[in-house]
Each structure stands twice: as structure tokens, then as C-alpha cells.
Design an enzyme around this catalytic site. Sequence first.
Site, PDB file in Angstrom:
ATOM      1  N   HIS A 136       0.914  -1.198   0.138  1.00  0.00           N
ATOM      2  CA  HIS A 136       0.028  -0.261   0.099  1.00  0.00           C
ATOM      3  C   HIS A 136       0.746   1.311  -0.020  1.00  0.00           C
ATOM      4  O   HIS A 136       0.508   2.087  -0.826  1.00  0.00           O
ATOM      5  CB  HIS A 136      -0.922   0.009   1.161  1.00  0.00           C
ATOM      6  CG  HIS A 136      -1.818   1.184   1.366  1.00  0.00           C
ATOM      7  ND1 HIS A 136      -3.140   1.306   0.817  1.00  0.00           N
ATOM      8  CD2 HIS A 136      -1.373   2.407   1.780  1.00  0.00           C
ATOM      9  CE1 HIS A 136      -3.567   2.432   0.981  1.00  0.00           C
ATOM     10  NE2 HIS A 136      -2.655   3.292   1.866  1.00  0.00           N
ATOM     11  N   GLU A 137       1.807   1.404   0.991  1.00  0.00           N
ATOM     12  CA  GLU A 137       2.777   2.674   1.039  1.00  0.00           C
ATOM     13  C   GLU A 137       3.557   2.787  -0.238  1.00  0.00           C
ATOM     14  O   GLU A 137       3.678   3.956  -0.634  1.00  0.00           O
ATOM     15  CB  GLU A 137       3.448   2.347   1.998  1.00  0.00           C
ATOM     16  CG  GLU A 137       2.707   2.494   3.629  1.00  0.00           C
ATOM     17  CD  GLU A 137       1.962   3.797   3.624  1.00  0.00           C
ATOM     18  OE1 GLU A 137       2.208   4.647   3.166  1.00  0.00           O
ATOM     19  OE2 GLU A 137       0.756   3.639   4.264  1.00  0.00           O
ATOM     20  N   HIS A 140       1.519   4.172  -3.166  1.00  0.00           N
ATOM     21  CA  HIS A 140       1.196   5.687  -3.131  1.00  0.00           C
ATOM     22  C   HIS A 140       2.630   6.321  -3.660  1.00  0.00           C
ATOM     23  O   HIS A 140       2.352   7.252  -4.326  1.00  0.00           O
ATOM     24  CB  HIS A 140       1.367   6.139  -1.464  1.00  0.00           C
ATOM     25  CG  HIS A 140       0.085   6.276  -0.895  1.00  0.00           C
ATOM     26  ND1 HIS A 140      -1.118   6.792  -1.420  1.00  0.00           N
ATOM     27  CD2 HIS A 140      -0.369   5.491   0.522  1.00  0.00           C
ATOM     28  CE1 HIS A 140      -2.290   6.515  -0.659  1.00  0.00           C
ATOM     29  NE2 HIS A 140      -1.758   5.882   0.518  1.00  0.00           N
ATOM     30  N   GLU A 197      -6.472   6.897  -1.620  1.00  0.00           N
ATOM     31  CA  GLU A 197      -6.349   5.693  -0.770  1.00  0.00           C
ATOM     32  C   GLU A 197      -6.808   4.660  -1.540  1.00  0.00           C
ATOM     33  O   GLU A 197      -6.366   3.399  -1.483  1.00  0.00           O
ATOM     34  CB  GLU A 197      -7.228   5.936   0.409  1.00  0.00           C
ATOM     35  CG  GLU A 197      -6.611   6.852   1.623  1.00  0.00           C
ATOM     36  CD  GLU A 197      -5.201   6.090   1.899  1.00  0.00           C
ATOM     37  OE1 GLU A 197      -5.189   4.951   2.074  1.00  0.00           O
ATOM     38  OE2 GLU A 197      -4.216   6.817   2.209  1.00  0.00           O
TER      39      GLU A 197
HETATM   40 ZN    ZN Z   1      -2.566   5.239   1.962  1.00  0.00          ZN
END
Ligand code: ZN
Length: 271
Positions: A136-137, A140, A197
Site C-alpha cells: 500500500h505505501e 502511493h 487511498e
Molecule cells: Zn494510504
Amino acid sequence: MKLKKALLVFGMVVFILSCATNPFTGKKTMALVPNSQLFPTAFAQYDQFLTDNKVVKGTKDAEMITRVGQRIAVAAERWLNANGHQGYLKDYKWEYNLVEDKTVNAWCMPGGKIVFYTGILPIAKGETGVAAIMGHEVAHALANHGQQRMSAAYVQQGLAVAGNIAIKDEKSRNAFNQYYGVGSQVGVMLPFSRSHETEADKIGLYLMAIAGYNPDEASELWKRMKANSGGNAPPEILSTHPSNDSRIANLKALSPTAKAEAKKFGVTKFR
Ligand SMILES: [Zn+2]
């Protein structure tokens, strides 16, 4: 009137020139700060952060962070290459560090500079949970979400000149820190938008699955995050990544798609 028109045209030209296509979504996004400027700044800030904090070396946990990070990086490379984006990661200098700190957080700075805090490990509850957070990170960073937020803020503050911003004065460095949450005040990072997100959730799920980690774990991880959101010290990561039922449901629904994506790379077994 003429001036107004000229300014409008100028603004449009600047906007078009500074748009980059996000290979993960196919969407045009604003990138006023080019990676050639952003990455060196990020690398310097990262090194400073490591100097100012206690990096854990040689433990099983530290080795796990490196192992998961390397697998996620390989997955990103494979996915990008398979989708016609060779060279997208050429300026990346991947690095994965575990830092001794009870804060529940983890992040990836532009150019692939990753930090996990020891405080997030109990909630990650093992390697697959770490992979869900890492995916997830990293997502981004790959989708340049921080860069987009920075660009938007610069435009708002009138700091953008001719579609190019130099990160050289204190004001722009402060903005950098605000958007990436490092430097002297860790945790000041502004929350990502809900659409960012959702994007990062989807990309992250693909990455973890291609890396051989079971994407079913992602929704379980965010359930644990949610369960930990009460009490005296809610996880820092939740201030930038609010967890809610729709997010958890979305991750669960997307998991089969992530497994199907992994299958294209010959990955059918998940740890
Ligand atoms: Zn996030």
C-alpha cells in the site's frame, strides 16, 4: 482583459506540460515537481531521518522488512514491464529500514525509500501483514500521490512558476516535509484523499499478490487497524489512512482480482 486571457492560456500550458500519465491508472495527473528534483530531496531527507533515529539492524524483524520490501519492488518492476512501462523505476533507489519507535506507522518516500516502525509490527502480525502495508505505501509512491498533493498545494500558494518548482528554499522544503511526513515532525503528514487511498489499496493488493503474499490478508490487516483505533494511542498511520468498513469490504472484494493478476505472472500459491 487581455492579460487575464494570457494568464489563463499560460496556466493551461503549464498544466498540460506538467501532466504525467500514471501507469497504474492511465490517468493524467499533475506533477509540477519533476522526479529529477523530488528524488534527490527525498533521498537526502531519508538519510537525515535514518541518522536521527534508531535503525534496527540484523534482527529477524529487520531482515523480514528487507525481504518483503525486495519482493514488493520486484513485483512492481515485473508489473510495470509487463504493462509497457519499462524504465519507470530507473531512478528508484529502493531501501527498506526498520526503525525502533513505538509509533504505529510505516511510509515510502518518493524514489522507493521505505521505513517501518517497530510499533506497527504487532498489528501487522507477521510477514503477510507487513506485505499488505508495504504494498500500500509503495503504491502511493509509485502513483506519485504525494507529489500530486504537493503540486496542488504549490499552485494554491502561488509557488508554481512556469510549471516547475525548485525545492531549494526553506518554504518549499517545509512543504515537502508536510506532504511526506518526515523531518523533525514525524506524523504531520497530511491525509491522502479518499480516491488516492482507493487507488493505493488496489495497486498495493496487486503488488502483494504478485510478490506471492495472500491478498486476503489486506482486509484482515485493516480490521486489526480499526480495532486498534481506540484507546490512548490510536495508530499514527490511521491519521493519514482512515480505516472504515467500506474500505475493508472493498479490499475483500478486490482480492480475487489481485490473485487473477498474480496468476498472469505465474504466481498461484500465496504465503
Ligand atoms: Zn494510504
